[in-house]
Design an enzyme around this catalytic site. Structure first.
Site, short mmCIF file in Angstrom:
data_model
loop_
_atom_site.label_atom_id
_atom_site.label_comp_id
_atom_site.label_asym_id
_atom_site.label_seq_id
_atom_site.Cartn_x
_atom_site.Cartn_y
_atom_site.Cartn_z
N ASP A 40 0.81 -1.22 0.00
CA ASP A 40 0.00 0.00 0.00
C ASP A 40 0.85 1.28 0.00
OD1 ASP A 40 0.97 -0.28 2.49
OD2 ASP A 40 -0.94 0.00 3.54
N HIS A 247 22.59 2.75 -19.27
CA HIS A 247 21.50 3.05 -18.34
C HIS A 247 21.83 2.59 -16.91
CE1 HIS A 247 18.29 3.44 -21.73
NE2 HIS A 247 19.05 4.50 -21.60
N ASP A 264 25.04 11.44 -14.84
CA ASP A 264 23.98 11.94 -15.72
C ASP A 264 22.77 12.15 -14.81
OD1 ASP A 264 21.92 12.36 -17.52
OD2 ASP A 264 22.50 10.73 -18.87
N ASP A 275 18.69 17.99 -17.90
CA ASP A 275 19.36 16.72 -18.23
C ASP A 275 20.83 17.02 -18.50
OD1 ASP A 275 19.99 14.19 -19.07
OD2 ASP A 275 18.74 14.23 -20.88
N HIS A 358 24.71 5.68 -29.30
CA HIS A 358 23.43 6.37 -29.11
C HIS A 358 23.40 7.65 -29.94
CE1 HIS A 358 25.23 9.32 -26.32
NE2 HIS A 358 25.81 8.31 -25.70
N HIS A 362 18.07 14.62 -27.88
CA HIS A 362 16.62 14.38 -27.89
C HIS A 362 15.95 15.66 -27.47
CE1 HIS A 362 16.94 14.09 -23.48
NE2 HIS A 362 18.01 13.32 -23.69
N HIS A 369 12.72 12.92 -22.12
CA HIS A 369 12.69 12.63 -23.56
C HIS A 369 11.36 13.19 -24.03
CE1 HIS A 369 15.63 9.05 -22.84
NE2 HIS A 369 16.21 10.22 -22.74
N GLU A 412 24.62 15.56 -26.45
CA GLU A 412 25.23 14.63 -25.50
C GLU A 412 26.06 13.53 -26.16
OE1 GLU A 412 22.44 11.93 -23.54
OE2 GLU A 412 20.78 13.07 -24.36
N TYR A 416 32.40 5.07 -25.21
CA TYR A 416 32.33 4.02 -24.19
C TYR A 416 33.24 2.88 -24.65
CZ TYR A 416 28.31 7.02 -23.72
OH TYR A 416 27.51 8.13 -23.65
N ARG A 433 30.71 10.86 -21.27
CA ARG A 433 29.63 11.57 -21.96
C ARG A 433 29.62 12.99 -21.43
NH1 ARG A 433 26.01 8.21 -21.32
NH2 ARG A 433 24.72 8.90 -19.59
N GLU A 435 26.96 16.23 -21.61
CA GLU A 435 25.59 16.54 -22.05
C GLU A 435 25.17 17.91 -21.55
OE1 GLU A 435 22.53 13.91 -20.46
OE2 GLU A 435 21.16 14.56 -22.05
N1 GLY Z 1 19.34 11.11 -18.91
C1 GLY Z 1 18.68 10.60 -20.01
C2 GLY Z 1 19.31 10.97 -21.26
O1 GLY Z 1 20.37 11.56 -21.26
O2 GLY Z 1 18.79 10.76 -22.32
MN MN Z 2 19.70 13.23 -22.42
MN MN Z 3 21.14 12.57 -19.55
#
Ligand code: GLY
Ligand code: MN
Ligand code: MN
Length: 465
Positions: A40, A247, A264, A275, A358, A362, A369, A412, A416, A433, A435
């Site tokens: 709950d 991820h 991130d 982000d 990637h 975005h 996103h 971003e 890797y 990365r 971003e």
């Molecule tokens: N943190 C999610 C992305 O960078 O897309």
């Molecule tokens: Mn992002």
């Molecule tokens: Mn991100």
């Protein structure tokens, strides 16, 4: 620009949407359901972004109905002293008309009874498709009583249409109020990254143990300290080779002085996401190989930033990134020139994909996103088919979106490098990365996340401080 969005802004958004519903159109917009975490205990409540965009209302169990003539009706939780003692204040329908600027408001308990009447004699029912589980069935349920009254002259709507098509386009270009909130969220997140970096170096210098969750705690502290409601997404805090897991979540791995740390993380402020990713040397000094790879990712980001402006395509920053990374991977010996040929060959055969798998960005907005088509609407039919050189799959390329002032996207790039026999050992386990969040302007873009530095020297200086 204040951070409080005036009621008139929500009214304008509703009017703009209503004007697109067509003659006899009616739109139904639910907010998000409350969700149980276990037994709950529920997850912290987060409203639906479309609903919030049109109302500014954050309570659960609420619906907005909008008709093409511009009238808006809200259904919300009724006042209930017992429930308010347990769960907190409810606005209630009596106060909602003045507080939210809608035309009418009723208790959500009356939705099933009243909505069929509102659907009578309408041509088209708009609601967001494939976003709320069970919504299509509920709409069917409301249409059934309308159909049963056709003998009495009621007309049943003949068409249903996806409201996302209209709302996604509206949300894609941010207004001044949205940009003010996004800049604010970005500033808080930048401070949080600075705090995590500084804490990391100071604690390691003092001989204290640092684990990934310690750094996550610093981020959360700063988010809440400046009034952000929550992280906009699960924070990634990855020490060493964990950064090669795209991820990864902040977990419990120890952070070593010679590791790179990839964070991130971004907060959500009044419904708007930020982000940010930064990668930094835990002990405060990049090694030679770390710095070489970092400088390459940074150069690729600079190329992407230069390519981000109104009139350019959404894909332009990605293409600019890949061009720099392809050459750099050859120069650093991560890709063998004898095997892979020129940078152009690396791009055409997607040989870079092993290290950069990637996209470069975005849309960003209420959702991290964010919604919005990545294809230019007027050019959807201009399909070019190609075979993916790695998977062999047929891919349909359509012309990507032309950027317009007020669109917001992330930039971003990353690299890797998993340990492998054909990769120089100095690069093994490095994941980098960088971003930032970019607002598109006529002649360039505004990076709203640069409250935390990206230059390697500046990061080292900040960590000495
Ligand atoms: N943190 C999610 C992305 O960078 O897309
Ligand atoms: Mn992002
Ligand atoms: Mn991100």
């Amino acid at each position: 620009m204040t951070l409080t969005v005036p009621l008139s802004v929500y009214a304008q958004r509703r009017a703009h949407l209503a004007a697109q519903l067509g003659d006899g159109g009616i739109a139904i917009v639910p907010t998000a359901p409350e969700r149980m975490r276990n037994r709950d205990s529920d997850y912290a409540y987060r409203h639906d972004s479309y609903f919030h965009y049109l109302t500014g209302f954050t309570e659960p169990n609420a619906w907005l109905v909008l008709t093409a003539d511009g009238r808006s009706t809200l259904w919300c939780q009724p006042k209930d002293m017992e429930r308010e003692i347990w769960d907190g204040y409810r606005l209630g329908p009596e106060a909602a008309v003045a507080a939210l600027g809608v035309d009418e408001a009723y208790s959500v308990a009356e939705l099933d009874q009243r909505l069929p009447r509102l659907l009578e004699n309408r041509a088209c029912v708009w609601y967001p498709f494939a976003t709320h589980s069970g919504l299509a069935a509920r709409v069917e349920g409301w249409l059934a009583p309308v159909r049963s009254r056709v003998r009495y002259g009621a007309l049943c709507p003949a068409r249903q249409a996806d409201l996302c098509l209209l709302l996604d386009e509206m949300r894609l270009v941010k207004d001044a109020h949205e940009l003010a909130l996004m800049r604010h969220a970005a500033q808080i997140s930048a401070r949080a990254h600075v705090r995590a970096m500084q804490h990391c170096a100071q604690a390691l210098r003092a001989g204290q143990e640092v684990r990934e969750y310690h750094l996550e705690a610093e981020l959360l502290h700063e988010f809440r300290r400046y009034g952000a409601q929550a992280p906009a997404y699960n924070s990634i805090v990855a020490a060493g080779a964990n950064a090669c897991v795209l991820h990864y979540r902040a977990d419990r791995a120890p952070v070593g002085s010679n590791d790179l740390v990839l964070i991130d993380a971004g907060c959500e402020y009044d419904g708007y996401a930020s982000d940010i990713t930064r990668t930094f040397p835990a002990g405060g000094r990049f090694s030679g190989a770390q710095r070489a790879l970092y400088e390459l990712v940074l150069a690729s980001q600079e190329a992407a930033v230069a390519a981000t402006k109104a009139g350019a395509r959404f894909n332009a920053p990605h293409d600019a990134t890949v061009a720099v990374l392809a050459q750099g991977l050859l120069d650093l010996g991560l890709l063998d020139k004898n095997q892979h040929g020129s940078a152009q060959d690396v791009i055409e055969r997607r040989a870079y994909f092993r290290f950069y798998m990637h996209r470069t960005g975005h849309w960003l907005g209420m959702d991290v996103h964010d919604c919005g088509s990545y294809v230019e609407p007027g050019e959807i039919g201009a399909v070019q088919e190609r075979k993916d050189p790695l998977s062999g799959e047929t891919i349909k390329d359509r012309p990507s979106r032309i950027l317009r002032p007020g669109m917001v996207l992330t930039i971003e790039p990353g690299l890797y490098v998993r340990a492998a026999a054909d990769v120089p050992e100095a690069f093994h386990g490095l994941g980098i990365r960088i971003e930032d969040d970019a607002v598109v302007h006529a002649h360039g873009c505004e990076l709203i996340t640069r409250g935390v530095p990206v230059q390697a020297d500046e990061i080292e200086a900040l960590m000495r401080g």
